[in-house]
Design a protein around this motif. Structure first.
Motif, short mmCIF file in Angstrom:
data_model
loop_
_atom_site.label_atom_id
_atom_site.label_comp_id
_atom_site.label_asym_id
_atom_site.label_seq_id
_atom_site.Cartn_x
_atom_site.Cartn_y
_atom_site.Cartn_z
N LEU A 15 0.85 -1.21 0.00
CA LEU A 15 0.00 0.00 0.00
C LEU A 15 0.88 1.25 0.00
CD1 LEU A 15 -2.96 -0.30 2.58
CD2 LEU A 15 -3.08 0.14 0.14
N ILE A 16 1.88 1.24 0.88
CA ILE A 16 2.77 2.41 0.99
C ILE A 16 3.57 2.59 -0.30
CG2 ILE A 16 4.84 3.32 2.15
CD1 ILE A 16 3.69 2.57 4.75
N ALA A 17 4.06 1.47 -0.85
CA ALA A 17 4.86 1.57 -2.07
C ALA A 17 4.05 2.16 -3.22
CB ALA A 17 5.41 0.20 -2.44
N PHE A 19 0.75 3.75 -3.08
CA PHE A 19 -0.02 4.99 -2.88
C PHE A 19 0.70 6.01 -2.00
CE2 PHE A 19 -3.24 1.69 -3.64
CZ PHE A 19 -3.84 2.23 -4.76
N GLY A 20 1.63 5.55 -1.15
CA GLY A 20 2.27 6.48 -0.21
C GLY A 20 3.49 7.16 -0.79
N LEU A 21 4.37 6.37 -1.41
CA LEU A 21 5.63 6.95 -1.89
C LEU A 21 5.45 8.03 -2.95
CD1 LEU A 21 8.09 3.89 -1.99
CD2 LEU A 21 8.03 5.77 -0.34
N PRO A 22 4.52 7.87 -3.91
CA PRO A 22 4.44 8.89 -4.96
C PRO A 22 4.24 10.30 -4.44
CG PRO A 22 3.20 6.97 -5.61
CD PRO A 22 3.62 6.74 -4.19
N HIS A 23 3.60 10.49 -3.26
CA HIS A 23 3.40 11.87 -2.81
C HIS A 23 4.73 12.50 -2.43
CE1 HIS A 23 3.64 11.00 1.53
NE2 HIS A 23 3.63 12.29 1.73
N GLY A 24 5.66 11.68 -1.90
CA GLY A 24 6.98 12.20 -1.57
C GLY A 24 7.85 12.33 -2.82
N ALA A 25 7.57 11.46 -3.78
CA ALA A 25 8.38 11.48 -4.99
C ALA A 25 8.08 12.70 -5.85
CB ALA A 25 8.16 10.19 -5.78
N LEU A 26 7.07 13.49 -5.46
CA LEU A 26 6.82 14.75 -6.17
C LEU A 26 7.82 15.82 -5.75
CD1 LEU A 26 2.97 15.31 -6.28
CD2 LEU A 26 4.51 14.90 -8.17
N GLY A 176 -1.79 2.50 7.49
CA GLY A 176 -1.72 2.33 6.04
C GLY A 176 -2.89 3.03 5.36
N ILE A 177 -4.08 2.88 5.92
CA ILE A 177 -5.26 3.46 5.29
C ILE A 177 -5.24 4.99 5.41
CG2 ILE A 177 -7.78 3.62 5.45
CD1 ILE A 177 -7.73 0.57 5.93
N TYR A 178 -4.92 5.49 6.60
CA TYR A 178 -4.85 6.96 6.77
C TYR A 178 -3.78 7.54 5.84
CZ TYR A 178 -2.81 11.28 8.32
OH TYR A 178 -2.26 12.54 8.30
N LEU A 202 3.96 13.40 -12.75
CA LEU A 202 3.45 12.05 -12.44
C LEU A 202 4.47 10.98 -12.82
CD1 LEU A 202 1.01 10.33 -11.52
CD2 LEU A 202 0.31 10.24 -13.90
N PHE A 203 5.05 11.13 -14.03
CA PHE A 203 6.05 10.14 -14.46
C PHE A 203 7.27 10.15 -13.54
CE2 PHE A 203 4.03 10.30 -18.85
CZ PHE A 203 3.37 9.10 -18.64
N THR A 204 7.71 11.37 -13.17
CA THR A 204 8.86 11.45 -12.26
C THR A 204 8.51 10.75 -10.96
OG1 THR A 204 9.23 13.64 -13.17
CG2 THR A 204 10.53 13.06 -11.24
N ALA A 205 7.30 11.02 -10.44
CA ALA A 205 6.88 10.43 -9.16
C ALA A 205 6.87 8.91 -9.24
CB ALA A 205 5.50 10.96 -8.76
N ILE A 206 6.33 8.37 -10.35
CA ILE A 206 6.26 6.91 -10.49
C ILE A 206 7.68 6.33 -10.54
CG2 ILE A 206 5.60 4.99 -12.03
CD1 ILE A 206 3.13 6.64 -12.78
N GLY A 207 8.56 6.97 -11.32
CA GLY A 207 9.93 6.48 -11.45
C GLY A 207 10.65 6.49 -10.11
N LEU A 208 10.59 7.64 -9.39
CA LEU A 208 11.31 7.75 -8.13
C LEU A 208 10.75 6.79 -7.08
CD1 LEU A 208 11.96 11.58 -7.78
CD2 LEU A 208 13.60 9.77 -8.27
N SER A 209 9.41 6.66 -7.03
CA SER A 209 8.81 5.74 -6.04
C SER A 209 9.27 4.32 -6.29
CB SER A 209 7.30 5.71 -6.10
OG SER A 209 6.80 6.97 -6.17
N SER A 210 9.34 3.94 -7.58
CA SER A 210 9.74 2.57 -7.88
C SER A 210 11.17 2.34 -7.40
CB SER A 210 9.68 2.27 -9.38
OG SER A 210 8.47 2.75 -9.88
N ILE A 211 12.05 3.34 -7.59
CA ILE A 211 13.44 3.19 -7.15
C ILE A 211 13.49 3.01 -5.63
CG2 ILE A 211 15.68 4.37 -6.94
CD1 ILE A 211 15.03 5.70 -9.65
N VAL A 212 12.74 3.87 -4.89
CA VAL A 212 12.76 3.78 -3.43
C VAL A 212 12.19 2.43 -2.96
CG1 VAL A 212 11.90 4.79 -1.29
CG2 VAL A 212 12.66 6.27 -3.13
N ALA A 213 11.07 2.00 -3.58
CA ALA A 213 10.45 0.72 -3.18
C ALA A 213 11.42 -0.43 -3.45
CB ALA A 213 9.14 0.52 -3.93
#
Ligand SMILES: CC1=C(/C=C/C(C)=C/C=C/C(C)=C/C=O)C(C)(C)CCC1
Ligand SMILES: [Fe+2]
Length: 283
Positions: A15-17, A19-26, A176-178, A202-213
């Motif tokens: 869930l975090i990987a 829905f959560g990470l992309p907000h930081g990946a912005l 996780g839900i909050y 959005l693309f940057t966020a997806i790319g960076l989140s995937s790297i962190v996950a």
């Protein structure tokens, strides 16, 4: 609801990987709105300071986990109170504190045990007690607002749902839900609205989140080869110490971004639609 911490964790981590990470990946697109970050070297300088801060937090955690856990809880409450920006201060604080204090107050044994995986026991227990006490105090502004206003405004409804969810759900699932619904989505939407190119962000966020996950998963896999007995504890540490570390530069940036937007709104009557580029900020 009865679900053991390992099963909760198996739901929480993806869930975090996702829905959560992309907000930081912005944060990279946000930084590009704040500073010119010219060329590759400009971006690299920003990334180096960002990663430097992350490593610093991890180092503090390794040296002084008790202090690091308490600090993490305190700045998380501050960060989460931003989910109710625009709401009167007491209610905003009640929200930020409840996101952590409500599960600590309603499920003290489980939260103390979870904190015990992140810091040694006396410090973990003190942190859990302090969080529970803060949670109890956070009920006061909510109750007073309800008693005085006698109507259900949106923040009051949200806080009531938060408390009911914290009561019904086990702590990791509640978090996780909050985190993935209210916090991440609200923050993501408010940031993306202010981007000149939402699609690129959005693309940057997806790319960076995937790297962190991927980094998180690799860390757990590599470490559990050496010590297969504790994958749950390792996973929990990777997620929460990782979040603690990512949140420090993330908070500093979001705070600057919000302050900046406010100045721009007042000074240039920017309606916040985020189309016109911001003038560069001096340090
Ligand atoms: C560890 C842990 C908790 C605290 C989590 C925190 C404090 C998370 C902060 C995340 C941040 C600040 C993300 C930023 O975007 C809870 C919920 C009490 C439940 C029990 C386990
Ligand atoms: Fe955040």
């Amino acid at each position: 609801m009865d679900l053991n911490p390992s099963s909760q964790f198996l739901i929480l981590a993806p869930l975090i990987a996702v829905f959560g990470l992309p907000h930081g990946a912005l944060d990279l697109p946000i930084a590009e709105r704040l500073w010119p970050l010219e060329g590759v070297s400009g971006k690299l300088k920003f990334i180096a300071s960002y990663v430097g801060l992350i490593l610093l937090v991890i180092a503090v955690w390794l040296v002084a986990p008790g202090v690091a856990l308490s600090a993490f809880l305190a700045y998380s409450a501050l960060h989460f109170s931003g989910d109710w920006a625009g709401t009167a201060a007491p209610l905003r604080w009640a929200g930020g504190v409840a996101a952590i204090g409500a599960p600590a107050l309603l499920h003290p044994t489980e939260v103390t045990a979870l904190f015990g995986h992140l810091a040694p026991l006396p410090a973990a227990a003190i942190a859990a007690d302090a969080a529970a006490l803060a949670g109890a105090l956070a009920i006061i502004p909510l109750a007073l607002t309800l008693a005085i206003r006698r109507r259900l405004s949106q923040p009051v409804i949200e806080l009531m749902i938060l408390w009911i969810a914290a009561w019904l759900l086990p702590p990791l699932l509640f978090f996780g839900i909050y985190f993935c619904s209210l916090h991440s989505i609200r923050h993501y939407r408010s940031s993306i609205r202010r981007m000149p190119s939402a699609r690129r962000a959005l693309f940057t966020a997806i790319g960076l989140s995937s790297i962190v996950a991927l980094a998180g998963v690799s860390f757990v896999l590599v470490r559990s080869v050496a010590d297969p007995a504790v994958p749950f504890e390792l996973g929990l540490q990777a997620v929460f110490i990782g979040l603690a570390a990512l949140t420090v530069p993330h908070m500093i940036l979001v705070e600057r971004f919000d302050r900046r937007l406010f100045v721009t709104r007042v000074g240039q009557k920017n309606t916040g639609d985020g189309i016109e580029p911001l003038p560069p900020v001096s340090a």
